[in-house]
Design an enzyme around this catalytic site. Sequence first.
Site, PDB file in Angstrom:
ATOM      1  CE1 TYR A 279      63.349  13.084   7.395  1.00  0.00           C
ATOM      2  CE2 TYR A 279      61.782  13.683   9.102  1.00  0.00           C
ATOM      3  CZ  TYR A 279      62.357  12.726   8.288  1.00  0.00           C
ATOM      4  OH  TYR A 279      61.937  11.419   8.354  1.00  0.00           O
TER       5      TYR A 279
ATOM      6  CD1 TRP B 108      57.865  11.448   6.604  1.00  0.00           C
ATOM      7  CD2 TRP B 108      56.203  10.298   5.613  1.00  0.00           C
ATOM      8  NE1 TRP B 108      58.128  10.114   6.751  1.00  0.00           N
ATOM      9  CE2 TRP B 108      57.125   9.382   6.153  1.00  0.00           C
ATOM     10  CE3 TRP B 108      55.078   9.817   4.955  1.00  0.00           C
ATOM     11  CZ2 TRP B 108      56.966   8.001   6.036  1.00  0.00           C
ATOM     12  CZ3 TRP B 108      54.920   8.441   4.844  1.00  0.00           C
ATOM     13  CH2 TRP B 108      55.855   7.541   5.379  1.00  0.00           C
TER      14      TRP B 108
HETATM   15  N1  LIG Z   1      49.237   5.249  11.182  1.00  0.00           N
HETATM   16  C1  LIG Z   1      50.494   5.656  11.005  1.00  0.00           C
HETATM   17  N2  LIG Z   1      51.420   4.819  10.468  1.00  0.00           N
HETATM   18  C2  LIG Z   1      52.712   5.220  10.315  1.00  0.00           C
HETATM   19  C3  LIG Z   1      53.127   6.529  10.648  1.00  0.00           C
HETATM   20  C4  LIG Z   1      52.133   7.399  11.217  1.00  0.00           C
HETATM   21  O1  LIG Z   1      52.411   8.558  11.579  1.00  0.00           O
HETATM   22  N3  LIG Z   1      50.852   6.927  11.375  1.00  0.00           N
HETATM   23  N4  LIG Z   1      54.427   6.923  10.431  1.00  0.00           N
HETATM   24  C5  LIG Z   1      55.254   6.152   9.500  1.00  0.00           C
HETATM   25  C6  LIG Z   1      56.690   6.404   9.705  1.00  0.00           C
HETATM   26  S1  LIG Z   1      57.312   7.918   9.211  1.00  0.00           S
HETATM   27  C7  LIG Z   1      57.556   5.501  10.202  1.00  0.00           C
HETATM   28  S2  LIG Z   1      59.227   5.837  10.270  1.00  0.00           S
HETATM   29  C8  LIG Z   1      57.090   4.196  10.655  1.00  0.00           C
HETATM   30  C9  LIG Z   1      57.722   3.813  11.992  1.00  0.00           C
HETATM   31  O2  LIG Z   1      57.468   2.494  12.262  1.00  0.00           O
HETATM   32  P1  LIG Z   1      57.904   1.878  13.654  1.00  0.00           P
HETATM   33  O3  LIG Z   1      59.156   2.493  14.111  1.00  0.00           O
HETATM   34  O4  LIG Z   1      57.875   0.417  13.480  1.00  0.00           O
HETATM   35  O5  LIG Z   1      56.639   2.340  14.545  1.00  0.00           O
HETATM   36  P2  LIG Z   1      56.442   2.818  16.046  1.00  0.00           P
HETATM   37  O6  LIG Z   1      54.982   3.018  16.184  1.00  0.00           O
HETATM   38  O7  LIG Z   1      57.335   3.952  16.366  1.00  0.00           O
HETATM   39  O8  LIG Z   1      56.917   1.596  16.930  1.00  0.00           O
HETATM   40  C10 LIG Z   1      56.318   0.320  16.849  1.00  0.00           C
HETATM   41  C11 LIG Z   1      56.373  -0.381  18.171  1.00  0.00           C
HETATM   42  O9  LIG Z   1      57.713  -0.584  18.594  1.00  0.00           O
HETATM   43  C12 LIG Z   1      57.690  -0.860  19.976  1.00  0.00           C
HETATM   44  N5  LIG Z   1      58.951  -0.447  20.592  1.00  0.00           N
HETATM   45  C13 LIG Z   1      59.364   0.802  20.872  1.00  0.00           C
HETATM   46  N6  LIG Z   1      60.576   0.777  21.477  1.00  0.00           N
HETATM   47  C14 LIG Z   1      60.917  -0.526  21.603  1.00  0.00           C
HETATM   48  C15 LIG Z   1      62.062  -1.199  22.138  1.00  0.00           C
HETATM   49  O10 LIG Z   1      63.013  -0.610  22.650  1.00  0.00           O
HETATM   50  N7  LIG Z   1      62.063  -2.555  22.036  1.00  0.00           N
HETATM   51  C16 LIG Z   1      61.037  -3.261  21.478  1.00  0.00           C
HETATM   52  N8  LIG Z   1      61.170  -4.581  21.411  1.00  0.00           N
HETATM   53  N9  LIG Z   1      59.951  -2.647  20.983  1.00  0.00           N
HETATM   54  C17 LIG Z   1      59.890  -1.304  21.035  1.00  0.00           C
HETATM   55  C18 LIG Z   1      56.528  -0.062  20.546  1.00  0.00           C
HETATM   56  O11 LIG Z   1      55.783  -0.891  21.401  1.00  0.00           O
HETATM   57  C19 LIG Z   1      55.772   0.399  19.320  1.00  0.00           C
HETATM   58  O12 LIG Z   1      54.386   0.179  19.385  1.00  0.00           O
HETATM   59  O13 LIG Z   1      55.676   4.203  10.811  1.00  0.00           O
HETATM   60  C20 LIG Z   1      55.018   4.662   9.639  1.00  0.00           C
HETATM   61  N10 LIG Z   1      53.615   4.350   9.771  1.00  0.00           N
HETATM   62  N1  LIG Z   2      58.889  11.270  19.978  1.00  0.00           N
HETATM   63  C1  LIG Z   2      58.968  10.864  18.706  1.00  0.00           C
HETATM   64  N2  LIG Z   2      59.134  11.765  17.726  1.00  0.00           N
HETATM   65  C2  LIG Z   2      59.195  11.358  16.443  1.00  0.00           C
HETATM   66  C3  LIG Z   2      59.090   9.988  16.110  1.00  0.00           C
HETATM   67  C4  LIG Z   2      58.924   9.059  17.175  1.00  0.00           C
HETATM   68  O1  LIG Z   2      58.846   7.838  16.946  1.00  0.00           O
HETATM   69  N3  LIG Z   2      58.859   9.526  18.446  1.00  0.00           N
HETATM   70  N4  LIG Z   2      59.143   9.595  14.794  1.00  0.00           N
HETATM   71  C5  LIG Z   2      59.853  10.461  13.867  1.00  0.00           C
HETATM   72  C6  LIG Z   2      59.640  10.073  12.481  1.00  0.00           C
HETATM   73  S1  LIG Z   2      59.977   8.444  12.097  1.00  0.00           S
HETATM   74  C7  LIG Z   2      59.275  10.953  11.516  1.00  0.00           C
HETATM   75  S2  LIG Z   2      59.301  10.440   9.877  1.00  0.00           S
HETATM   76  C8  LIG Z   2      58.946  12.345  11.835  1.00  0.00           C
HETATM   77  C9  LIG Z   2      57.781  12.891  10.987  1.00  0.00           C
HETATM   78  O2  LIG Z   2      57.754  14.273  11.046  1.00  0.00           O
HETATM   79  P1  LIG Z   2      57.198  15.173   9.848  1.00  0.00           P
HETATM   80  O3  LIG Z   2      57.381  14.490   8.545  1.00  0.00           O
HETATM   81  O4  LIG Z   2      57.779  16.535   9.993  1.00  0.00           O
HETATM   82  O5  LIG Z   2      55.644  15.193  10.202  1.00  0.00           O
HETATM   83  P2  LIG Z   2      54.382  15.560   9.299  1.00  0.00           P
HETATM   84  O6  LIG Z   2      53.292  15.917  10.260  1.00  0.00           O
HETATM   85  O7  LIG Z   2      54.084  14.470   8.325  1.00  0.00           O
HETATM   86  O8  LIG Z   2      54.874  16.863   8.556  1.00  0.00           O
HETATM   87  C10 LIG Z   2      54.621  17.140   7.233  1.00  0.00           C
HETATM   88  C11 LIG Z   2      54.065  18.558   7.141  1.00  0.00           C
HETATM   89  O9  LIG Z   2      53.989  18.905   5.772  1.00  0.00           O
HETATM   90  C12 LIG Z   2      52.755  19.601   5.555  1.00  0.00           C
HETATM   91  N5  LIG Z   2      52.407  19.414   4.136  1.00  0.00           N
HETATM   92  C13 LIG Z   2      51.721  18.413   3.556  1.00  0.00           C
HETATM   93  N6  LIG Z   2      51.650  18.591   2.234  1.00  0.00           N
HETATM   94  C14 LIG Z   2      52.317  19.742   1.968  1.00  0.00           C
HETATM   95  C15 LIG Z   2      52.591  20.448   0.763  1.00  0.00           C
HETATM   96  O10 LIG Z   2      52.233  20.041  -0.327  1.00  0.00           O
HETATM   97  N7  LIG Z   2      53.302  21.593   0.874  1.00  0.00           N
HETATM   98  C16 LIG Z   2      53.746  22.075   2.065  1.00  0.00           C
HETATM   99  N8  LIG Z   2      54.439  23.199   2.071  1.00  0.00           N
HETATM  100  N9  LIG Z   2      53.483  21.429   3.222  1.00  0.00           N
HETATM  101  C17 LIG Z   2      52.790  20.272   3.159  1.00  0.00           C
HETATM  102  C18 LIG Z   2      51.762  18.969   6.495  1.00  0.00           C
HETATM  103  O11 LIG Z   2      50.704  19.856   6.761  1.00  0.00           O
HETATM  104  C19 LIG Z   2      52.658  18.678   7.707  1.00  0.00           C
HETATM  105  O12 LIG Z   2      52.605  19.706   8.647  1.00  0.00           O
HETATM  106  O13 LIG Z   2      58.625  12.459  13.223  1.00  0.00           O
HETATM  107  C20 LIG Z   2      59.648  11.955  14.071  1.00  0.00           C
HETATM  108  N10 LIG Z   2      59.359  12.276  15.450  1.00  0.00           N
HETATM  109 MO   LIG Z   3      59.472   8.111   9.845  1.00  0.00          MO
END
Ligand SMILES: Nc1nc2c(c(=O)[nH]1)N[C@H]1C(S)=C(S)[C@@H](COP(=O)(O)OP(=O)(O)OC[C@H]3O[C@@H](n4cnc5c(=O)[nH]c(N)nc54)[C@H](O)[C@@H]3O)O[C@H]1N2
Ligand SMILES: Nc1nc2c(c(=O)[nH]1)N[C@H]1C(S)=C(S)[C@@H](COP(=O)(O)OP(=O)(O)OC[C@H]3O[C@@H](n4cnc5c(=O)[nH]c(N)nc54)[C@H](O)[C@@H]3O)O[C@H]1N2
Ligand SMILES: [Mo]
Length: 769
Positions: free
Chosen positions: A113, A115
Amino acid sequence: MSKSDPKRLRLSASHWGAFRAEVVDGALRRIEPFEHDPEPSGLIHAWPEMLTSPLRVAAPLVRAGWLKGDGGAGRGEDEFVQVGWDEALDRAAGELARVRRDHGDAAIFGGSYGWSSAGRIHHARTLIRRFLYAFGGSTDQVMNYSYGAAQAFIPRMLGTKAAIGSHLTSAESIAAHCDIFLAFGGLPDRTWAVQSGGASTHVHGRFLAQLSRLRLVNISPSKADLDGAEAEWLPIRPNTDTALILALTREVIRAGKHDRAFLDRYTAGFEPFAAYLAGDSDGIEKTADWAAEICGIPAETIRALALSLPGKRVMLAANWALQRARHGEQPFWALAALAAVLGQIGLPGGGFGFGYGSTNGQGNPRFGTPLHGLPMGPNPAKSVIPVARVADMLLDPGGQYRFMGETGTYPDIRLVYWAGGNPFHHHQDLNRLREAFRRPETVIVHECHWTATARHADIVLPATTSLERNDLGGSSREPYLLAMEQLVPPQGEARNDFDIFADLAERLGDRDAFTGGRDEMGWIRQSYGRAVQEMAARGVTLPDFERFWAQGYAEIPAPPETYVMFGDYRADPERHRLNTPSGRIELFQKDLVAETEGRQPGHPAWLDPEEWLGAPLAKRYPLHLLTPQPARKLHGQMEGSAYVAEGKRDGLEPVRISEKAARERGIAEGDILRIFNDRGACHAWAQIDPALHDDVAMLATGSAYDPDGREDRGSNPNVLTRDIGSSEMGQGCAAQSCLVELARLDAPPRPIRSHKPPRIVQRQENGQE
Ligand SMILES: Nc1nc2c(c(=O)[nH]1)N[C@H]1C(S)=C(S)[C@@H](COP(=O)(O)OP(=O)(O)OC[C@H]3O[C@@H](n4cnc5c(=O)[nH]c(N)nc54)[C@H](O)[C@@H]3O)O[C@H]1N2
Ligand SMILES: Nc1nc2c(c(=O)[nH]1)N[C@H]1C(S)=C(S)[C@@H](COP(=O)(O)OP(=O)(O)OC[C@H]3O[C@@H](n4cnc5c(=O)[nH]c(N)nc54)[C@H](O)[C@@H]3O)O[C@H]1N2
Ligand SMILES: [Mo]
């Protein structure tokens, strides 16, 4: 401009933005946003540093303890021995063959798993699965961390995934028709920086401008979740949205303002749901007063909000964070039920939608940008786990678990293979994951950077970044198909994942089983050719490949209609019967009761999230820790760059706390804090936020895990989060259900090691290290 012009700015792309680069003597001299991006993200400027970071994995390596047969004990602490590519690949291929032969295909865990990077041809997670599937398959992961609870659960109630973000009612429709927009979790600009596959056209500012006429309500523990637009703020206790939503529903029904005709025609199971709200089933009426006790919003406010909704065009939006929690299935289901009770589903600008706040371009037209990566084919091993149960699987081979109403058995994993993901970023309770990662016989990781996952591997293979190869990028939610041109040669000994898998396939006896007889440009041309054909069928002529490649992009026109989710269904519920047991929106499902042996009622319900401010544990750990996505990073990527370091102090991230929490603990802005609970501890500096719920702490994800016993030297919140599924139905990541305490750290924190690579030793002459 010709291709040979050295000043020509070449196009590349990342999840956080497309950009052009000036390359001089093989180095990135200058980065400019893509010319058609109206609101580019500053994140693109992290690229030059990411590329040449001292944290790049420079050469193939093998862990010293693994060579000595330490059984995994040294993973995460050991030094590495530098080996040549041939030896590294021989060893990796040898281990794959050995484990398959002795333990079967399912003993290889290749879910991998993560990104990865933008660009669909070199998408690491697709490539690893294609490779493993070609030789017998592996244990895979299903669903995702982003919205896994909803992904598993919501389609059986609504008959579609569209509501979880794949196709939401369009921003134009909302702008033209909506009166009130309730944003659970807000609409942060932060999360709109990224789009999986390659963002080209950031539109968060435009989206907020489209909402400017409406009444906007930010229902979130943090006011900052809806900046940049005028909004009311209701600071809710985390994880209690379901209680608030149920009370809004009950108050609407109590006032006799529910849309009976809509409920009769389009939903099934209103009666048992309404009986629960009235308290018939458990003796508790779900009134505003009831919810106020749970969610901390005054009863009068809840009642007034409820009574303001009927008769208005209402959009009920929730971001994905709400469902990354214990019983995270419930707030989404409850919100859909409220939209049904208000009769708003399928009306222009009304209804509900999940994820408007969560990634760029939610509410965009569905461009359907044709992007094809390499096909993966079926997984012959037919072994899968729900994505977030990885540590349980490794710790409990043969153990049973429940998922989507069925019982599964964990396979016995002997080899873990990861490419394009970072479980030591994404998983919960990392100290537990560390223990789990010591179980398998061999761990193989492809990485560009020294992540904690690479440090916990036995064989580490250096991968190129997307800037060191050619690719095709973009997203079906955005209007550009992007030609990602290789900008620089591979750094160090890095190789493309594609080439690594091709060489492994050759060692396993069939190179073409992986390559399909094509090379990088062969696949890119093939994929673009398919795009040309598909667009032709839609009446659009794309430029030929050479023109596309020289220009850097092809534009995909927006579909003509303004999309309204469930619009078809509302217009003709017989012709557009939903894919649910009743063919309608399910407000009650009797199977759910049977499948959970009564542990869950058959309708949306308030179920105790266990770690929340109303729990007994809150006496010992009185702050609810939220772990949002980082503003200056994508997850753990860019860690180690100066761009990220700007937000740090002493190498630590900020933790946001309220004025009250600071006062009660004698904490001043900038103090270094220790954040802890029974699972572990980490460090962060105090950022006092006057517009945060009193009893909430917010520490973004993304810091490298750098453990010293159970204590993280840095700011990784996943040493604190609980490793449990959202519920037995969804089994999604439940990171947002977490209680902690924090205190000023009087001694200086231990020095962080994660900004340097691990110790690497050169092999001695005789081949022994
Ligand atoms: N810059 C940046 N952008 C990203 C990402 C990143 O790593 N960096 N990751 C991307 C990914 S993989 C995903 S899945 C999305 C996730 O997108 P989201 O899930 O929407 O993002 P989060 O920042 O986890 O949460 C947004 C807000 O939800 C609020 N929140 C948390 N828990 C609760 C709750 O129980 N109730 C309510 N009402 N609010 C709550 C918090 O205040 C938080 O700031 O973001 C994407 N966008
Ligand atoms: N506590 C908490 N934990 C969370 C979340 C949260 O809201 N709260 N959000 C969750 C969510 S929504 C998500 S999506 C996950 C995200 O978790 P991940 O998707 O596992 O996070 P990334 O850091 O984007 O990991 C991608 C990795 O791929 C590597 N990479 C990039 N390009 C390449 C390539 O071409 N080849 C190879 N081999 N590697 C590459 C990067 O260096 C990086 O280390 O985290 C989750 N974890
Ligand atoms: Mo995510």
